[in-house]
Scaffold this active site. Structure first.
Site, PDB file in Angstrom:
ATOM      1  N   HIS A 232      -2.017  -5.393 -12.420  1.00 23.89           N
ATOM      2  CA  HIS A 232      -1.569  -5.254 -13.811  1.00 23.89           C
ATOM      3  C   HIS A 232      -2.461  -6.049 -14.769  1.00 23.89           C
ATOM      4  O   HIS A 232      -2.670  -5.650 -15.913  1.00 23.89           O
ATOM      5  CB  HIS A 232      -0.111  -5.709 -13.957  1.00 23.89           C
TER       6      HIS A 232
ATOM      7  N   ARG B 135       3.790   0.294  12.982  1.00 17.97           N
ATOM      8  CA  ARG B 135       3.450  -1.019  12.426  1.00 17.97           C
ATOM      9  C   ARG B 135       3.559  -0.932  10.907  1.00 17.97           C
ATOM     10  O   ARG B 135       2.834  -0.161  10.279  1.00 17.97           O
ATOM     11  CB  ARG B 135       2.024  -1.418  12.836  1.00 17.97           C
TER      12      ARG B 135
ATOM     13  N   ASN C 136      -7.891  -6.054  14.379  1.00 16.75           N
ATOM     14  CA  ASN C 136      -8.235  -4.850  13.613  1.00 16.75           C
ATOM     15  C   ASN C 136      -9.739  -4.640  13.708  1.00 16.75           C
ATOM     16  O   ASN C 136     -10.512  -5.558  13.427  1.00 16.75           O
ATOM     17  CB  ASN C 136      -7.871  -5.011  12.131  1.00 16.75           C
TER      18      ASN C 136
ATOM     19  N   TYR D  10     -12.968  -1.850  12.826  1.00 17.25           N
ATOM     20  CA  TYR D  10     -13.400  -0.629  12.133  1.00 17.25           C
ATOM     21  C   TYR D  10     -14.880  -0.308  12.308  1.00 17.25           C
ATOM     22  O   TYR D  10     -15.267   0.834  12.402  1.00 17.25           O
ATOM     23  CB  TYR D  10     -13.138  -0.755  10.621  1.00 17.25           C
TER      24      TYR D  10
ATOM     25  N   ASP E  88       2.215   0.478  -7.974  1.00 15.90           N
ATOM     26  CA  ASP E  88       3.546   0.555  -8.599  1.00 15.90           C
ATOM     27  C   ASP E  88       4.438   1.616  -7.949  1.00 15.90           C
ATOM     28  O   ASP E  88       5.630   1.396  -7.757  1.00 15.90           O
ATOM     29  CB  ASP E  88       3.431   0.874 -10.099  1.00 15.90           C
TER      30      ASP E  88
ATOM     31  N   GLU F  73      -5.192  -2.091  14.128  1.00 15.63           N
ATOM     32  CA  GLU F  73      -5.720  -1.129  13.152  1.00 15.63           C
ATOM     33  C   GLU F  73      -7.064  -0.607  13.637  1.00 15.63           C
ATOM     34  O   GLU F  73      -7.890  -1.367  14.142  1.00 15.63           O
ATOM     35  CB  GLU F  73      -5.971  -1.753  11.773  1.00 15.63           C
TER      36      GLU F  73
ATOM     37  N   HIS G 224       1.218  -9.048   4.700  1.00 12.58           N
ATOM     38  CA  HIS G 224       0.018  -8.213   4.551  1.00 12.58           C
ATOM     39  C   HIS G 224      -0.447  -8.377   3.097  1.00 12.58           C
ATOM     40  O   HIS G 224      -0.409  -7.437   2.304  1.00 12.58           O
ATOM     41  CB  HIS G 224       0.337  -6.760   4.910  1.00 12.58           C
TER      42      HIS G 224
ATOM     43  N   GLU H 248      -4.981  -9.894   8.896  1.00 13.84           N
ATOM     44  CA  GLU H 248      -6.331 -10.171   8.383  1.00 13.84           C
ATOM     45  C   GLU H 248      -6.380 -11.333   7.388  1.00 13.84           C
ATOM     46  O   GLU H 248      -6.749 -11.143   6.224  1.00 13.84           O
ATOM     47  CB  GLU H 248      -6.907  -8.913   7.715  1.00 13.84           C
TER      48      GLU H 248
ATOM     49  N   GLN I 180       0.793  -1.225   0.000  1.00  8.63           N
ATOM     50  CA  GLN I 180       0.000   0.000   0.000  1.00  8.63           C
ATOM     51  C   GLN I 180       0.831   1.284   0.000  1.00  8.63           C
ATOM     52  O   GLN I 180       0.315   2.340  -0.347  1.00  8.63           O
ATOM     53  CB  GLN I 180      -0.965   0.001   1.195  1.00  8.63           C
TER      54      GLN I 180
HETATM   55  C1  GBH Z   1      -7.851  -3.377   6.634  1.00 10.87           C
HETATM   56  O1  GBH Z   1      -8.920  -4.107   6.122  1.00 10.87           O
HETATM   57  C2  GBH Z   1      -6.537  -3.736   5.962  1.00 10.87           C
HETATM   58  O2  GBH Z   1      -5.706  -4.472   6.837  1.00 10.87           O
HETATM   59  C3  GBH Z   1      -5.801  -2.554   5.429  1.00 10.87           C
HETATM   60  O3  GBH Z   1      -4.824  -2.988   4.539  1.00 10.87           O
HETATM   61  C4  GBH Z   1      -6.781  -1.604   4.816  1.00 10.87           C
HETATM   62  O4  GBH Z   1      -6.140  -0.551   4.144  1.00 10.87           O
HETATM   63  C5  GBH Z   1      -7.647  -1.060   5.912  1.00 10.87           C
HETATM   64  O5  GBH Z   1      -8.230  -2.074   6.651  1.00 10.87           O
HETATM   65  C6  GBH Z   1      -8.757  -0.134   5.446  1.00 10.87           C
HETATM   66  O6  GBH Z   1      -9.652  -0.837   4.638  1.00 10.87           O
HETATM   67  O7  GBH Z   1     -14.010  -3.847  -1.427  1.00 10.87           O
HETATM   68  O8  GBH Z   1     -16.064  -2.835  -0.628  1.00 10.87           O
HETATM   69  O9  GBH Z   1     -15.908  -5.243  -0.874  1.00 10.87           O
HETATM   70  C7  GBH Z   1     -10.171  -3.845   6.743  1.00 10.87           C
HETATM   71  C8  GBH Z   1     -11.201  -4.853   6.341  1.00 10.87           C
HETATM   72  C9  GBH Z   1     -11.854  -6.018   4.402  1.00 10.87           C
HETATM   73  C10 GBH Z   1     -12.569  -3.807   4.694  1.00 10.87           C
HETATM   74  C11 GBH Z   1     -12.190  -5.947   2.931  1.00 10.87           C
HETATM   75  C12 GBH Z   1     -12.922  -3.714   3.220  1.00 10.87           C
HETATM   76  C13 GBH Z   1     -13.578  -5.007   1.286  1.00 10.87           C
HETATM   77  C14 GBH Z   1     -14.724  -4.090   1.073  1.00 10.87           C
HETATM   78  N1  GBH Z   1     -11.506  -4.732   4.928  1.00 10.87           N
HETATM   79  N2  GBH Z   1     -13.272  -5.037   2.713  1.00 10.87           N
HETATM   80  S1  GBH Z   1     -15.200  -4.014  -0.601  1.00 10.87           S
END
Ligand code: GBH
Length: 493
Positions: A60, A98, A328, A330, A73, A397, A143, A188, A40
């Site tokens: 790609h 992290r 993690n 959210y 990239d 996270e 990751h 994850e 990322q």
């Molecule tokens: C984390 O995933 C990841 O560890 C991290 O890399 C990421 O940047 C961060 O959270 C923020 O997203 O494409 O609409 O179907 C969190 C869990 C799982 C949430 C996959 C989004 C796909 C949604 N993620 N999910 S979608």
């Protein structure tokens, strides 16, 4: 309204918001950090001997699957700008950073036969820069960016990759372990397995619903346990660090107070967090998964469960392979009982058998899946405590996306304040949280969302060749929290 009236209302509004915020200090030894991941942020996807990985190949080959056909990239160009990244961490005052290692940058073939020295040097430099600035590295080994040559051999559906991961882990401990106290094997894994090998939405894009994700998970859990035992036997006494895995989960709130909905919510937690965690923190897969998947598999005409079985020996080898718990968090969902889906095609969602959704009046953000539900943080932490015998927890996270339209990211400030407030309250409930990590240090490549969903405390200008980093308002807030261990103006002991 008069100016005085307006000010009065504002003061009331602020004091209500502040009242709701926990005003206890976080303990002195509580750890605050910020996170990123290799694919990322690093860029330099084929520089200095780095091998191709499955996200290079996926972006790609299927640009249409990613917003604006974006790729990693160049990303934040952290391969060249790590010193700027460390300066930002220093500005925040965090205790740890992290970040993740790109397996292909260290081992271009995926195997230990060829070590790519510039890749090793990059991480050694980053670690040194962190230590010189008083910041501890917390390293994720995986990751999501599997070396493509290992995918060509079957990826996480193959035993070969378990062995390759164990050797990669040993090499990481050897190369970097003298300076690293905190390790995570996987980030994850549910996203790797469910999206990568079950639904096919994420790299490597394999759609094998109801089968691929279970085989993948089985191998990931074995690989994690191998790495933990290698550390335990060969490195712990000299390096004295801690090794775990980080698993993501949402909170699932029962739709009603019926027994069926309560069971649906618990089943959701077992099928998401428990799928990975139970074998490690308790033992074996959750009973509810073993029973339901076996029953549906046999009814579908399979001769055995689509959920692979661990042997007794494996169960005891895997159980206890953690030194803390990584998680993690959210968002939250409502979980509602539903009628069984008639037997037909295999599918993880039918195995789970829960209707889950988010409510329209929950606050939304630039990532559609992420609704702001700070109260869920306290509930899920209490569930983890209860279900896994009160482990030491690091939240690896937590964060929110903006659309990049402003540096005044008030929503992120509120998000961090309200989620951290619930973390602190969970600690008062007796949950043993020892650390918290903001996702993310800076805007970065958000997988299928490309660069449209911005999770950063620092903004990154992806149109500028310098990938200029600029602090958003949330930097000042998080910095204050890290410095004072307090979420409001004045805290109580
Ligand atoms: C984390 O995933 C990841 O560890 C991290 O890399 C990421 O940047 C961060 O959270 C923020 O997203 O494409 O609409 O179907 C969190 C869990 C799982 C949430 C996959 C989004 C796909 C949604 N993620 N999910 S979608």
């Amino acid at each position: 309204m008069s100016l005085r009236g307006f000010i009065f209302c504002c003061l009331i509004a602020i004091s209500i918001a502040q009242d709701e915020t926990n005003n206890k200090f976080f303990p002195e030894d509580f750890l605050f950090g910020a996170a990123t991941a290799s694919y990322q942020v690093e860029g330099a996807w084929d520089e200095d001997g780095k091998g191709e990985n499955i996200w290079d190949r996926f972006t790609h080959s299927y640009p249409e699957l990613i917003a604006n056909n974006d790729t990693g990239d160049v990303a934040c160009d952290s391969y060249h700008k790590y010193k700027e990244d460390v300066a930002m961490l220093k500005e925040l005052g965090v205790d740890f950073y992290r970040f993740s290692l790109s397996w292909s940058r260290i081992l271009p073939t995926g195997f230990v036969n060829k070590v790519n020295l510039p890749g090793v040097t990059y991480y050694k430099n980053l670690i040194k820069e962190l230590k010189d600035n008083g910041i501890e590295p917390l390293i994720t080994m995986y990751h999501w960016d599997l070396p493509q040559p290992l995918q060509d051999l079957g990826g996480w559906t193959s035993e070969v990759v378990v062995e390759a991961f164990a050797e990669y882990a040993r090499l990481n401990f050897e190369l970097f372990g003298d300076n690293v106290k905190y390790w995570l094997t996987f980030n994850e894994p549910k996203q790797t397995c469910l999206l990568g090998y079950g639904q096919g939405m994420f790299a490597p894009g394999i759609a094998s619903p109801g089968i691929g994700e279970y085989i993948c998970t089985h191998h990931v859990i074995e690989a994690h346990a191998r790495a933990w035992h290698i550390y335990d036997q060969e490195f712990r006494t000299t390096q004295n660090g801690q090794v775990s895995i980080t698993i993501d989960t949402s909170w699932f709130e029962p739709a009603t107070d019926s027994e069926e909905d309560a069971a649906a919510a618990e089943r959701s937690l077992q099928f998401t967090y428990g799928w990975y965690a139970n074998a490690i923190y308790n033992s074996d897969y959750p009973e509810i998964m073993k029973t339901r998947i076996a029953e549906r598999s046999l009814a579908e005409g399979f001769n055995q469960s689509r959920l692979p079985a661990f042997t007794d020996e494996e169960i005891s080898y895997i159980s206890g392979t953690f030194d803390f718990m990584g998680v993690n968090i959210y968002t939250s969902f409502i979980a509602e009982a539903m009628d069984e889906v008639p037997i037909g095609e295999p599918n993880y969602n039918y195995d789970l058998g829960v209707k889950s959704y988010q409510l329209d009046d929950w606050e939304s953000c630039a990532a559609s899946w992420l609704k702001v539900t700070p109260w869920g943080m306290r509930k899920i932490l209490n569930w983890l405590k209860k279900t896994y015998n009160n482990p030491k927890i690091i939240i690896t996270e937590n964060g929110i996306a903006d659309d990049g339209s402003t540096l005044e990211d008030d929503q992120r400030v509120r998000y961090y304040r309200d989620y951290l407030s619930n973390v602190r309250s969970a600690m008062e409930d007796g949950v043993n949280v020892i650390g918290y990590t903001a996702w993310s240090l800076m805007d970065n490549f958000e997988w299928l969302g490309g660069y449209t969903q911005k999770f950063g405390l620092f903004q990154v200008d992806f149109d500028n060749i310098n990938r200029t980093r600029t602090p958003k308002s949330s930097v000042a807030y998080y910095k204050k929290v890290v410095e004072t261990h307090c979420l409001v103006d004045t805290c109580e002991a």
